[in-house]
Design an enzyme around this catalytic site. Sequence first.
Site, PDB file in Angstrom:
ATOM      1  N   GLU A   1     -13.874 -13.070  -5.370  1.00  0.00           N
ATOM      2  CA  GLU A   1     -12.721 -12.318  -5.743  1.00  0.00           C
ATOM      3  C   GLU A   1     -12.234 -13.170  -4.626  1.00  0.00           C
ATOM      4  OE1 GLU A   1     -15.309 -10.626  -5.370  1.00  0.00           O
ATOM      5  OE2 GLU A   1     -15.224  -8.901  -4.486  1.00  0.00           O
TER       6      GLU A   1
ATOM      7  N   CYS B   1      -8.174  -2.406   4.010  1.00  0.00           N
ATOM      8  CA  CYS B   1      -8.013  -3.431   5.149  1.00  0.00           C
ATOM      9  C   CYS B   1      -9.206  -3.592   5.515  1.00  0.00           C
ATOM     10  CB  CYS B   1      -7.654  -2.929   6.790  1.00  0.00           C
ATOM     11  SG  CYS B   1      -5.858  -1.687   5.972  1.00  0.00           S
TER      12      CYS B   1
ATOM     13  N   CYS C   1      -9.903  -2.306  15.043  1.00  0.00           N
ATOM     14  CA  CYS C   1     -10.792  -3.360  14.744  1.00  0.00           C
ATOM     15  C   CYS C   1     -10.620  -3.525  16.632  1.00  0.00           C
ATOM     16  CB  CYS C   1      -9.464  -4.072  14.008  1.00  0.00           C
ATOM     17  SG  CYS C   1      -8.924  -3.978  12.484  1.00  0.00           S
TER      18      CYS C   1
ATOM     19  N   LYS D   1     -15.488  -9.545   8.656  1.00  0.00           N
ATOM     20  CA  LYS D   1     -14.360 -10.618   7.248  1.00  0.00           C
ATOM     21  C   LYS D   1     -15.095 -12.020   7.496  1.00  0.00           C
ATOM     22  CE  LYS D   1     -10.690  -8.544   8.358  1.00  0.00           C
ATOM     23  NZ  LYS D   1     -10.201  -7.526   7.358  1.00  0.00           N
TER      24      LYS D   1
ATOM     25  N   SER E   1      -7.503   1.474  -2.271  1.00  0.00           N
ATOM     26  CA  SER E   1      -6.414   0.967  -1.864  1.00  0.00           C
ATOM     27  C   SER E   1      -7.248  -0.162  -2.562  1.00  0.00           C
ATOM     28  CB  SER E   1      -5.802   0.691  -0.854  1.00  0.00           C
ATOM     29  OG  SER E   1      -4.766  -0.428  -0.630  1.00  0.00           O
TER      30      SER E   1
ATOM     31  N   GLU F   1       1.458   1.650  -3.326  1.00  0.00           N
ATOM     32  CA  GLU F   1       0.552   1.979  -4.205  1.00  0.00           C
ATOM     33  C   GLU F   1       0.115   3.491  -3.949  1.00  0.00           C
ATOM     34  OE1 GLU F   1      -3.037   0.182  -3.192  1.00  0.00           O
ATOM     35  OE2 GLU F   1      -3.684   0.494  -5.017  1.00  0.00           O
TER      36      GLU F   1
ATOM     37  N   GLU G   1     -16.187 -11.585   4.592  1.00  0.00           N
ATOM     38  CA  GLU G   1     -14.827 -10.951   3.026  1.00  0.00           C
ATOM     39  C   GLU G   1     -14.559 -12.153   2.195  1.00  0.00           C
ATOM     40  OE1 GLU G   1     -11.207  -8.067   3.720  1.00  0.00           O
ATOM     41  OE2 GLU G   1     -11.421  -9.790   4.647  1.00  0.00           O
TER      42      GLU G   1
ATOM     43  N   GLU H   1       0.647  -0.580  -0.297  1.00  0.00           N
ATOM     44  CA  GLU H   1       0.224   0.146   0.113  1.00  0.00           C
ATOM     45  C   GLU H   1       1.070   0.799   0.503  1.00  0.00           C
ATOM     46  OE1 GLU H   1      -4.036  -0.270   1.750  1.00  0.00           O
ATOM     47  OE2 GLU H   1      -3.447   1.750   2.852  1.00  0.00           O
TER      48      GLU H   1
END
Lengths: 545, 159, 572
Positions: free
Chosen positions: C366, C299, C503, C358, C319, C282, C361, C279
Site C-alpha cells: 500500500e 508513525c 525512535c 522501516k 490514525s 484527524e 514498511e 493527524e
Amino acid sequence: MKYYRAHVLICSGSNCAIKGCQTIKDALVAVLNKHELQSEIKVVDTGCLGWCEQGPSMVIYPEGVMYSRLKNSDMDEIVTEHLLKGRFVHRLMTQSTDTLGLASPLNMTPFFQKQRRVVLKNCGLINPERLEDYIHAGGYTALATALDKYAPEEIIAMVLDAGLRGRGGAGFLTGKKWSYTKAALGEPKYLICNADEGEPGTFKDRLILEGDPHLIVEGMAIAAYAIGASKGIIYVRGEYDLSIKRMEQAVLQARENGILGEGVLGSGFNFDIEVCAGAGAYVCGEETALIESIEGNRGEPRFKPPYPAEKGLWGLPTCVNNVETLANIPAIIENSPTWYRSLGTENSPGTKVFTLTGNITNSGLIEVPMGITLREIIYDIGGGIPQGRRFKMAQTGGTSGGCLAEEHLDLPMDYDSLASHGSSLGSGALLIMDDSHCILDLTHCFLKFFVHESCGKCTPCREGTPALYKLIGKMTAGQGNQDDLELIHRLARTMQDSSLCALGQTAPVPVLSAFRHFWPEVEAHMTGNCLAHKCFSGRGSKHDH
Amino acid sequence: MIEAPNKRSAQIDVFVGQPGGMLKALHALQSQSEANFLSPADIKLVASKFGVPVAKVWGTVTFYSLFATTPRGRHIIRVCENAPCHVVGASDILAALEQHLKIRAGGTTTDGLFTLEATSCLGVCGVAPAIMIDSTVYGNLTKEQLPALLAEYRQEAQA
Amino acid sequence: MTIELTINERIVCVAEGSTVLDACAKAGVKIPTLCYHPDQQIKANCRICLVEVSGQRSLQPACAYPAQSGMAVYTSTPRVREARKTILELMLASHPRACLECPRNLKCELQLLANELNISESPFPRYERQVPADLSTPSLKRVPEKCINCRRCVHACLVTQGIGILYTSERGQETVVQTVGREPLGDLSCVLCGQCLQVCPVGAITEIDDTDKVWAALADPKKHTLVQVAPAIRVALGEEFGQDPGGIVTGKLVSALRMLGFDKVFDTDFTADLTIIEEGHEFLERLKEGESLPLITSCSPGWIKFAEHNFPNLLRHLSTCKSPQQMFGALAKTYYAQSSGHNPRDIYVVSVMPCTAKKFEARRPEMQDSVYPDVDVVLTTRELARMLKQAGIVWEALAEEAFDTPLGISTGAGVIFGATGGVMEAALRTVYEVVTGEELGRLDFTAVRGMEGIKEADIEVGKQAIRVGVAHGLQNARLLMEQVERGESPYHFIEIMCCPGGCIGGGGQPIPTTNAIRQKRIAATYLADESMVLRKSHQNPAVTTLYEEFLKRPLGLRSHELLHTHYTPRTK
C-alpha cells in the site's frame, strides 16, 4: 477381618512387573480357583522385595518361603505341594544353596540377613494399593503422634537430633533445610517431594513409591506440618508410570479418609498433595530446575541465592526433599531420634537404600545401615561377581559419583568416607563392574549421559560436556596425546569450578576418578594399549549414535 | 474432525493453573496423537490456554526427551545406553535393534510401527539390559529375544 | 545502607543490594561480561564474569552474586583467568570463525573479549550447529550458528517487547535461540523492531544490509537521488564515529550525505510536521464525532505491525496517516517531482532511519501511492555509518551544512518525533493553537517526556479536557491496548512507539543502545528542539506552501490519496 490360612505375596515392583508377575498372578488365581482355595488363601500384590535378579518372585506366609524365577507352569506345583500338602517346592526356592534342603525363612537368606529395613519395611509385605494395609502395618500413627504431641519446632528438632541427611545426593541436614523454610516469609509455603529419580543405576525411589506410597504421603504430611507448608507436590519422573499411578491413588485415598485436605486427621492443620509428572530430563532432579519444570518451563537450574527456602515455586518459600529422606521421617517420629542414631554411623545416622546393578549376582534393591562396607554389600548381600570374573571397580552415587577400586572394598559406606575418596553416596546407586571392562570405555559411556542431559543453560556444561566426551573418545580411539591430557584436566577443573549447577560440576568426576584410581590403565591408551581389549580397532567411537 | 480441537481444548482446561499443569497438558495431548508427537496446533493450543508465547512452549517441548515435535512410530522403543545397561551389553541390544528394524537410533521404521530411541537410564537397572516399548519394560534381554518380541507388536498391529 | 567489601584487597563501599559486578565497577575493575545487559534481568548463564568470592567453594558470577559486607573478591587470580580462558575457548569452538564475513566484525563482544584475553584460537573439538540462516524478512537476518546462547535477545523479545517470538529451544549442545518450529520470522508475528539485534553481543542477528543498492543508485547518472533523514539520526550517528552519546550532529550529517553524492539532502522532520497537521485534524474530527477514540498514532512501523497481529479488531483506532517516512516518499515522487521538473521514475528516495521495521514498511504494497515505491531503500543509522566509512569521509573534518529546501525545512516539533512522547507533544502544541486560536504559553509538555513506560497528561483545550497517554516498548503498548479492548481506556489520544525510548532507541541505531544511552539521546533531542526558531508544526512555512500549492487542505482529497493508508489484520 476375614481369616486366611495363608497369604501369597506376589512382588509387583516394576522390575518384576517386567518379568510378567501379572500373568503369574493370573495363573495362580486360576489354579487356586480350580482347587476352590480362594476363601482360604489370599493373593496379594505387593511392592518390591528387592531381589530383582530373582524375579518374578513370591513369598508364602506364614512360612516366609520365597519362590523365584517363576513361570506360569510352576503354579500347579506350588498350589498342590506347598499350599495343599505343606511340602516346600525346593527347586523353586530362592535359597538355592541350602544343601540340606531345609526351608530357611526369608530373613535368614544372606540377601536379607545383612539388611536393615526402615524405609523399605512395608515393601513386599503389604498391598500398596490399599490404605487399610498401610494402617494395619502401623501407618499414619507417626503423623497422628506428630500432630497430637509435638509442635512444629519440636518435629524439626527431632529430625535435627536424628541427624538425618538428605538422601538425594548432597547430604544436607534435613532439619536445617526445614528450619530455613519455616523461617522464610511468604504464604503459602510449598513442600516438594523430589521423585525425579534419574541418576543411572538408581531405582530406589521408584520402588519405594510403588511399594509403599502412603509412607511418602505420611512423611510429606509430617514435613509440611513442621515447616508450615499447606501445599505439597510430588514430582515424579515421567517414565515412572506405575509410581505416578500409585501415588495418585494413595493421595486420593488419603484425601477421602481425612488424612489430607482441610484439617488433617481432625487437627487444625491443612495440607494437600498434587502429583506432577516430569517429561524426561535428568537435570530436573536439581531442585531449582525441578521448580522451573513445575512452573511449566524448561527445566533449567536457577542461580542461587536466593535459595528455594526463600524464593522457590512461584517465588514462595519452598522445601524440596528426596523420596527416601521423607520416607525416613515417620520412623524417626515413631521411634525417637535416639533410636535412629543407633543405626548407621556418627555423622551418617540411619540406613541407606542402595540399588545394586552391573556385574553382580544379586542385582536389586537393598537397605543397609550406613557404614556397612562395600565388600559386605558386594559379596555378602550381592552374592559376588558372576561368571568367575574379578571385581574391578564400583561406581557409587550414580554417574555423577566416583569410582572405587579394589583397595577401597573395606571403605565404610557413608557420606564422609566416600567424599574423602572423590566419590559420593549420592543417589545410592551402586554399579559393580568386573575386570572385562576398560576404564576409558566406561568413562566415555558415563560422559555420554551428561552430553545427553546437560540442560544447555551455562557455557561450561553446555560446551564442556561434549568437549570432554569427544576428548575421551579420542583416547579410546587411540588418538590421544599429552596435549589432550592437559586439556582434559583444564576443562575438568573449569567445569567443576564454574558450572551453574551440580550437573556440570560433577560431569568431570568420572574422568577425574578414572585418572586418579586407574592411571596406569589410562596411560596405557596413550601408547596404544587397552588392557581390557575394549578400545581401538574402530570401536572407540561406538557410543556415537 | 471439526469438533476435535474443541474437545482437546476442553480436556486441557483442567490443567491450567495447576502445578506442573503445562507438562500434564502436553502429556495428555501427545498421548492422544496417533503419531506420538505434539503438532504445531497442539503447541499453539497449549500456549493460548496457558497464556504464554508459542515459542516458549516450543522451548519447553524441545527441552524434554519424552516430547517429540515430529511424527513418530506407533510404538516407541527406548533403549537405555547408560552404564548399568552398558556393562551388561546394552550396545549389543541397540545394534541388534538397529539391524533388525533397519533404522538408526532416532529413526522410525518405514511402516510407521516403531521409533527407536536411545535414552538415559530408565530406572529398571535391576534387570539390565532393559528396553521400554511404550510404557512396558522388558528386562534381562538378550539380542536373540528381540525378533520374537517385536513380532508380537507386529502381529497385534495386523490384527 | 552501604556495605564495605574488598576487591583484590582494596576496600570499596557500595549500596546494599549491589552485585559483585557493581562493586568491581566502583573499584575500577572491569569484569568481562556477555549475558549480562544493564537493562535486563540477571541470567548468569555465560559464566565469563566469574570471580573468586571468599568462603565459596566454586567461582561465582559477578553479575549475579550479591555483594556482602566483609566479603573478599578476587578478580584476576590464576584460577579465575584459567576458567575465563577455558569458557571463552569453549564458546569459540562452536562459533564460526569467519569474522571477516560478519557484519559485527571488530564490533563483536565475543571477538573483543577474545582479544582482551589474548585468545586467538580454541584447542577444543569444533562443533558446528546445523541450523540454517533466516533471510525471510526485509529487515532482519538471523544466523543461529553464531548464537552463543546468552539469551539477551530472548529477554528483549519476551520481556522488553512482550512478544516472545524468540526463545531458547532444544537442550545440551544443541541448545539455540529459535522461533516456534524453526519457522522463518517472515511467517510469524515478529514486528521486526530489531531490539533483539540491538542486544545481540555477536552477529547472530543483524540488519539486512542494503548499502549496495544505494551505492548503485548514487553511481547511476539517470537517477536523481534524494535522501531523507529521520529525527533520531542526528542525535546518534556521532556514536558510530567515537563521539560520546548525546551529541547533536545535524550539520555534519548533512554535509556527509552531500559528500556521498546525494542530489538533495532532505529532512524527515518536514513530513513529521506535516503528519502533525494531518493527524491533528484527524484527531479533532474524531473528537467532534466521538468516534473511534482513542486515536492512536501510526508513525512507528513496528507498532503498526504489532497492532495488526495482536489487535486486528482495534485497527480503526489507528490514525490513517502514513508515517513521516512514507509521506515523504509519496510527496517526493509527486509534489517534488512536479515542482522540480523531474520524472518520478528517475527519482530515487533513500531514507536513513533508526529502525529496521522501516525496511518492511517501505515494502508494504500500500506504500506505492505515487505509482512507484514511495521509498526505494531504507538504511539504518549503522548502514549509513558504514557507507561514510567506505567513502573515506573523515568525521572530524566534516563541515556543518544545512538541509536543502523545501523538504528540508522543519520545526522543533518535527525533531522531537524521535523521542517517546514527542509526537504527542508536537500534536498538542498544534491542536491547542488550532482549536483555541490562542498562542500556547509553555511549549514543554514534560509529563509526556522521559523513560517511564506509560505516561499520561490532561490538557484543557478550549472547553474540552483532553487526556492523552503515551507508551513506548510494546510490553507497555499492550497494556494500553488491552484497556482499549476492554472499553476502559481513559484516553482521547495515545502515542505508541515500538521501541523503548522511542525512535532514538530503535533497532537501527548504533550498538550499544542501552537505557542510559537512550536518555542521553533524548536529552539531545529536546536540546535540538529548543535551539530551533520554529517549534510548532503549523508554523512550518514549507508545509503552509505545500498546502497552498498542492494539497489544498488537511484531510483533503490529495492528502487521502497520498498521505493516508489502511491496515491489514494479520494472524498472531
